[in-house]
Write a protein that holds these residues in place. Sequence first.
Motif, short mmCIF file in Angstrom:
data_model
loop_
_atom_site.label_atom_id
_atom_site.label_comp_id
_atom_site.label_asym_id
_atom_site.label_seq_id
_atom_site.Cartn_x
_atom_site.Cartn_y
_atom_site.Cartn_z
N CYS A 155 0.99 5.24 0.64
CA CYS A 155 0.19 6.58 1.36
C CYS A 155 1.16 7.59 1.42
N PHE B 274 5.20 4.65 3.07
CA PHE B 274 5.05 5.91 2.93
C PHE B 274 5.79 6.67 1.80
N LEU C 90 -7.85 6.25 5.86
CA LEU C 90 -6.66 5.37 5.51
C LEU C 90 -6.45 4.38 6.68
N ASP D 86 -7.66 5.41 -5.42
CA ASP D 86 -7.65 6.96 -5.25
C ASP D 86 -8.95 7.41 -6.03
N THR E 62 -3.41 4.79 -2.99
CA THR E 62 -4.33 5.67 -2.22
C THR E 62 -4.29 7.06 -2.61
N PHE F 267 0.92 10.30 10.58
CA PHE F 267 0.54 9.51 10.00
C PHE F 267 0.50 8.08 10.76
N LYS G 86 2.89 9.46 -5.84
CA LYS G 86 2.99 7.80 -5.40
C LYS G 86 2.59 7.15 -6.56
N THR H 227 0.87 -1.10 -0.09
CA THR H 227 0.01 -0.05 0.05
C THR H 227 0.87 1.31 0.16
#
Lengths: 665, 257
Positions: free
Chosen positions: A427, A576, A562, A458, A548, A593, A434, A425
Amino acid sequence: MLDFFTIFSKGGLVLWCFQGVRGPAATAPVNALIRSVLLQERGGNNSFTHEALTLKYKLDNQFELVFVVGFQKILTLTYVDKLIDDVHKEFRDKYRNEFQQKGALGLLNGTFDFKDDFMRLLRDAEESSKVRAPTVMKTFEQSLKSQKTVKCMIETRGEKPKEKVKNKKNKGSKKDGTEAVAAPSKASAGDKQLSAAGDKEELTKDEILQKNREEFFRRHMKAGEKSRSPKPDAQKEKGKKPRVWDLGNSNAKVLDYSNSATNGSAEACPVEEFDPDMALGDKNREPGRLYDLEYESDDEAEEEKVVQNPSKPSVKKGGLGGMFGMLKGLVGSKSLTREDMDPVLEKMKDHLIAKNVAAEIAVQLCESVAKKLEGKVMGTFTTVTSTVKQALQEALVQILQPQRRVDVLRDVMDAQRHRRPYVVTFCGVNGVGKSTNLAKISFWLIENGFSVLIAACDTFRAGAVEQLRTHTRRLNALHPPESHGGRTMVQLYEKGYGKDAAGIAMEAISYGRHGTGAGGCPGAAPSFTLPPVLPARNQGFDVVLVDTAGRMQDNAPLMTALAKLIAVNAPDLVLFVGEALVGNEAVDQLVKFNKALADHSMAQTPRLIDGIVLTKFDTIDDKVGAAISMTYITSKPIVFVGTGQTYCDLRSLNAKAVVAALMKA
Amino acid sequence: SMAGGLEPHLEALRRELHGPAVLSVLVALIAVAVTFLIWRFVQGRRSSRKAVLLLGLCDAGKTLLFARLLSGRYRDTQTSITDSSALYRVSQDKSTTVTLIDLPGHESLRLQFLERFKAAARAMVFVVDSVAFQREVKDVAELLFQVLVDSTVLRNAPALLIACNKQDVTMAKSAKLIQQQLEKELNTLRVTRSAAPTSLDGSATGGPAQLGKKGKDFDFSQLPMKVEFVECSARGSKGEEGEADLEALQKWLMKVA
């Protein structure tokens, strides 16, 4: 009171240990202390909490020892710092011989029988803290009031008790001073005075009379003044004349002080001595040309000058002592003190901040390095600057070393063996790259023979799904199915805009596990019978990359969304994405985060950020401080570095190169 | 006239050369040169590789092994933050000594310390925790891989011993099993490490060297250095008071010294 007290060498040998009344084994908390504080360069603050214990520690950098004391978190013991210092001094002096032997043999063969000394020091420390107990309130019997008889507290005019004479004299002088203030309320003043004084003082009748007389006269004078003062006002009031300012009435002509003769006429101004050489400066310049800035190319010399300047005045002040210190420094038996290191550390801190390291992290790093170097004996012919620089460099390399294995391909192979897709994933905040880096990573994975499913979670940003579709098309064009045994290497799973991202992610992962499309594990037969609804051959994907939407760390509802996505879907890797241009913001982003992910997770050990992707690395020259800020805050490794916008611009981090760029002047 | 001007100067120079002052200067220069040569020679002798490194993951038992080899007694240990070194006499009768160096195993420190000491290594002991091996096999293999592809190690080819520690615990894996698993894991790592994205300054992360022979499955016999596997127990089967079980390790050290 204490749970334990340990003394061990930096090489790992426990020299002496004291187990308190009900203390558990000391090894686990101390190991946690070492791993989280000392090895991650958070050594600025000297206390650390681990479960129910508070640990305080002290480093001896000369003999490479560590002193750790542990006690229950709920207690606040005031004598602990002093105890550690005393134990440090005594232990070091008692076993100086063992420490000064070369190598570790002294530590291995020596017996450290310290228990009696320690108990004595502990007793002393506890007693000293008891002495400074808070003062107890005095009881009524102890106060002065109870010692006065009832009789003296009764007010009677004219009586002069003996013990009140002194008081009265002092009070009298005070009273005179304040009489002017007390003038208005004369009528009740006498009574007031008496009632206020109470048992404190009594005035004699004569004195009262005198005082009253004085008051009367004074009031009369004041009254007279008061009656006079309104009169001039009244007089003034009668004729209200316009106020005449000094120059206000005159017109512009009067205000013009310029010499009417000079303006416009050239001869009138005095001839000044004009020296064309001085005005023009450099005689050899070409007329009309604009020269470049000249700057010093010799940075090293400047640095040395700057560092030596603060030390010079100290040498002058010390005189003989200073000379001796300098000689000692040359020979190599000088130990570093805080004062020696401070100017150098200041410079290094500013240097780091100039290289885009977040300010608070630069401060903490320098504090930690100072703690590590305090009391250390410098080698021959080494300056303070070089020692501090060396230590700082080691600390930076230490921070950038990954604390866990960074090998995505190996983990993908593992997941392949277990017949499930590896879920990653991405983020981050808005606009860090991203989607671009997701495409780069899928290209890299395809090159290594893994099939990729891109989940477009997204659902907010306009064009996000189309962007991923374009990337998918391009990647399939670069790696057509024909060259990979007939399977489509990359596919997009999208559900349009406006839907719930967590739901889309879940569907994508289950599609990746069983879905139609690319063939999953080549040549592997399923070891369990699938239900008849699904096709017989396992046709999943090897990797699922979840994209995302970008979100600001302060936006609570989006952070909750999230966190829900990550908690529900349990991805194998949470990356990240942060850009290398970010400065102090990096700290805030990562902290918030991580906090959001931890708060909204139901599990015992919440899933936090597992790795960092550092993007836009080609836009910074050598201001690579963001890498340090991010790894320091999360203590997670930098997995990928993005250095451009094409598919091949994906790199892995080289700690030494980054630190070299950071330390370069 | 020029020659005439020079001649008195030449005469003066010739007179100087035969003087006593020049002779003492020459003697001093020769003494300095000789000292310099002797110093270089001694340095060369000293820096010849005489160190045996103890490497491994965190909690493998390196520091306890170090303590047992040097003093024979059991000591409590904590996570090492820095290296420890001491001279170790390989056997009672011979007087050969090696310098045992215990390196910290923590992830942030291990590579730094390896960099510092790898050039002086005559032999390396890679300590493996046999009890936690199944769980940690990937990390063990990664560290071993990083050690084996290092250019200095490949050049010097120091003897490598893989000591499977903690054999006193019943669940400990045997040395044979550990060898098989490591070979399999290193085989996979060869592929994944060379496929990793290139490093920032251009050098590949897997190292320019290829481990073992291409095309064939990885085997420890394909390495340029001698690799052996032994089982040992630093704690000892009789508890803390008893002796440690280090015979195989000590024999190997005698061989290598």
